[in-house]
Motif scaffolding. Sequence first.
Motif, PDB file in Angstrom:
ATOM      1  N   ARG A  73       0.839  -1.188   0.000  1.00 21.27           N
ATOM      2  CA  ARG A  73       0.000   0.000   0.000  1.00 21.27           C
ATOM      3  C   ARG A  73       0.881   1.247   0.000  1.00 21.27           C
ATOM      4  NH1 ARG A  73      -5.120  -1.827   1.684  1.00 21.27           N
ATOM      5  NH2 ARG A  73      -5.059  -3.925   2.601  1.00 21.27           N
ATOM      6  N   LYS A  95      -9.189   1.984  -1.342  1.00 17.30           N
ATOM      7  CA  LYS A  95      -9.222   1.893   0.112  1.00 17.30           C
ATOM      8  C   LYS A  95      -7.823   1.698   0.690  1.00 17.30           C
ATOM      9  CE  LYS A  95     -11.468  -0.615   3.911  1.00 17.30           C
ATOM     10  NZ  LYS A  95     -12.414  -1.709   4.251  1.00 17.30           N
ATOM     11  N   ASN A  96      -7.447   2.545   1.610  1.00 16.39           N
ATOM     12  CA  ASN A  96      -6.230   2.380   2.395  1.00 16.39           C
ATOM     13  C   ASN A  96      -4.977   2.261   1.533  1.00 16.39           C
ATOM     14  OD1 ASN A  96      -4.684   2.173   4.714  1.00 16.39           O
ATOM     15  ND2 ASN A  96      -5.200   0.018   5.122  1.00 16.39           N
TER      16      ASN A  96
END
Length: 242
Positions: free
Chosen positions: A192, A207-208
Motif C-alpha cells: 500500500r 481503500k487504504n
Amino acid sequence: MRAILVRVGIDQAYGKWNAPVDLATCQFVFVPIPDGPKKVCTPGHARHYDELQEPLAEFAFAHNHLDLHLPVGLQDCNMHLDPDFEHLTYGDNGTRRGTGISTLSSGDMLVFYAGLKSITPPHQLVYALVGLFVVDEVVSAESVPTQRRHENAHTRWTIVSKNDVIVRGRSGVSGRFGHCIPIGSWRENAYRVRPEVERAWGGLSVKNGYIQRSAVPPEFNNAVKFINWFQQQDVTLSRRRY
C-alpha cells in the motif's frame, strides 16, 4: 485536473521477474512486461528483450552487482514496451482497465509506478514511481497513422484493437524519472502507499492506499496536491527508454 496512478513494468504476475533498483541511490532499470504470446507485430516493429542487455549490464557494473541478468525464459521473447518513454506514449484498453484513462483531457496526468526489487539484502520489493505523463492528447489506437504505429506497443501489432486508446505525453514535462521515488510498504497483508505519502497526495480512490494489484487504476483525489508534492521530490525527467 485529473491524475491516474498506473502500474507498469515486469513483475511476478507478468514476466515472473522484477526490475532492479539500488535503494542507496534509487537508480533503476525500467523493464517492460512480455508481450502476449498470441500478439503478432508488424514486420520491423517488434521490440525484443535483448535491447535490455546493455542497460542491465551498465546498471550491474555501476552498482557492483555483476550477476544481474534477465531470466533465460525472457531472452527470446518480445516485450510490451509500454509506456514508451522515448515516444511519450501509453496504450490501454479504453473499455476495460483503461476506461478512466480514455476520458482524460489535455493537461491531465498519468503517473506510473512499478514493483522493483532491491539489489542489496534483504532484496525487498520496492513499490516506486518511475515516470509520468502530462497528457497532450488521447486518441484511438485505430486512428494512429501507419507512419506512427511504431510509437506504442498497442499499435505495433498487425491487428490493432478498436477498443484501445493511446495517450500521448506532452514533451518537456513528461518522461521517465532519473531516479525512482519509493512510495509503498507492506502493511495489512498487501502493498500500500505509505500513509504519510497518501496524505500528502490528498488521498486515492482506493481503500487504504492499496496498490498491489487492481483491475481499475486508482485516481488521485486531488491532482493539484500531488503535483505540489511531486515538485518537492527533485526528480529529473528524460526520454530514456529503460
